[in-house]
Design a protein around this motif. Structure first.
Motif, short mmCIF file in Angstrom:
data_model
loop_
_atom_site.label_atom_id
_atom_site.label_comp_id
_atom_site.label_asym_id
_atom_site.label_seq_id
_atom_site.Cartn_x
_atom_site.Cartn_y
_atom_site.Cartn_z
N LYS A 2 0.83 -1.19 0.00
CA LYS A 2 0.00 0.00 0.00
C LYS A 2 0.88 1.25 0.00
CE LYS A 2 -3.89 2.03 2.33
NZ LYS A 2 -4.80 1.97 3.44
N ASN A 4 1.60 5.17 0.78
CA ASN A 4 1.12 6.19 1.71
C ASN A 4 0.67 7.43 0.95
OD1 ASN A 4 3.41 7.73 1.10
ND2 ASN A 4 4.54 7.04 2.89
N ARG A 5 0.01 8.34 1.66
CA ARG A 5 -0.56 9.54 1.05
C ARG A 5 0.51 10.39 0.36
NH1 ARG A 5 -5.30 12.14 1.18
NH2 ARG A 5 -5.36 14.40 1.30
N LYS A 6 1.65 10.58 1.02
CA LYS A 6 2.73 11.39 0.45
C LYS A 6 3.25 10.74 -0.84
CE LYS A 6 7.20 13.44 1.43
NZ LYS A 6 8.30 13.57 2.38
N TYR A 8 1.62 8.77 -2.82
CA TYR A 8 0.57 8.89 -3.84
C TYR A 8 0.66 10.25 -4.54
CZ TYR A 8 -4.03 9.78 -5.83
OH TYR A 8 -5.04 10.12 -6.68
N TYR A 9 0.77 11.33 -3.74
CA TYR A 9 0.82 12.67 -4.34
C TYR A 9 2.13 12.91 -5.09
CZ TYR A 9 -3.69 14.03 -2.59
OH TYR A 9 -5.04 14.11 -2.39
#
Length: 172
Positions: A2, A4-6, A8-9
């Motif tokens: 998976k 992480n948000r960072k 992904y961006y």
């Protein structure tokens, strides 16, 4: 695994930057469809990258050889004496502020800066070097190289496919 948000961006920004580097005319709507993301997310990321100076502009690549405009491009190798506490920054800034200058790069090797300029003719470029660049106090030497033909620029071919050599083979 998976992401992480960072992460992904960062990946999203990379995809956006790659897309607009190849076609700055692509719309945010088309980017959203292409990347499977909401248009509002694309809008926000592009705005943020413009504010962060990641995206600095949207220039158009022009093949001047196919136009009626006469343009000459030169790469000028420049040796400079770095300034105490500022290194090459101050002299690079002085050089890039000249209107004629297209690009300035700090280089490794035999010279310190590479300066790309565009002029109407060789004489105009020569005048720039003689009257504006060479007299700068930190500049110790210059070497001007004129671009004779551009084949590829900014990742895009400027010429049609090169044809095979059509000269006749002569053997003894």
């Amino acid at each position: 695994m998976k992401m992480n948000r960072k992460g992904y961006y960062m990946e999203l920004r990379n995809k956006i930057l790659n897309a607009i580097s190849k076609n700055s005319k692509i719309t945010n709507e088309d980017l959203a469809v292409m990347l499977g993301i909401k248009k509002e997310v694309i809008d926000a990321e592009i705005t943020a990258m413009e504010q962060e100076k990641i995206i600095c502009g949207y220039p158009t690549l022009i093949n001047w050889e196919n136009s009626d405009c006469e343009k000459v491009t030169a790469l000028i190798e420049v040796k400079v004496t770095p300034q105490r506490g500022m290194g090459f920054e101050r002299i690079a800034e002085r050089i890039y502020k000249f209107e004629e200058v297209e690009s300035v790069y700090l280089m490794s090797g035999g010279f310190d800066l590479a300066v790309m300029i565009v002029g109407k003719n060789m004489q105009e470029i020569s005048n720039f070097v003689w009257n504006k660049l060479a007299p700068l106090e930190s500049v110790t030497s210059t070497s001007t190289n004129f671009v004779l033909k551009k084949y590829k620029e900014h990742g895009m071919a400027l010429v049609d496919n090169v044809k095979d050599d059509e000269r006749m083979l002569i053997t003894p």
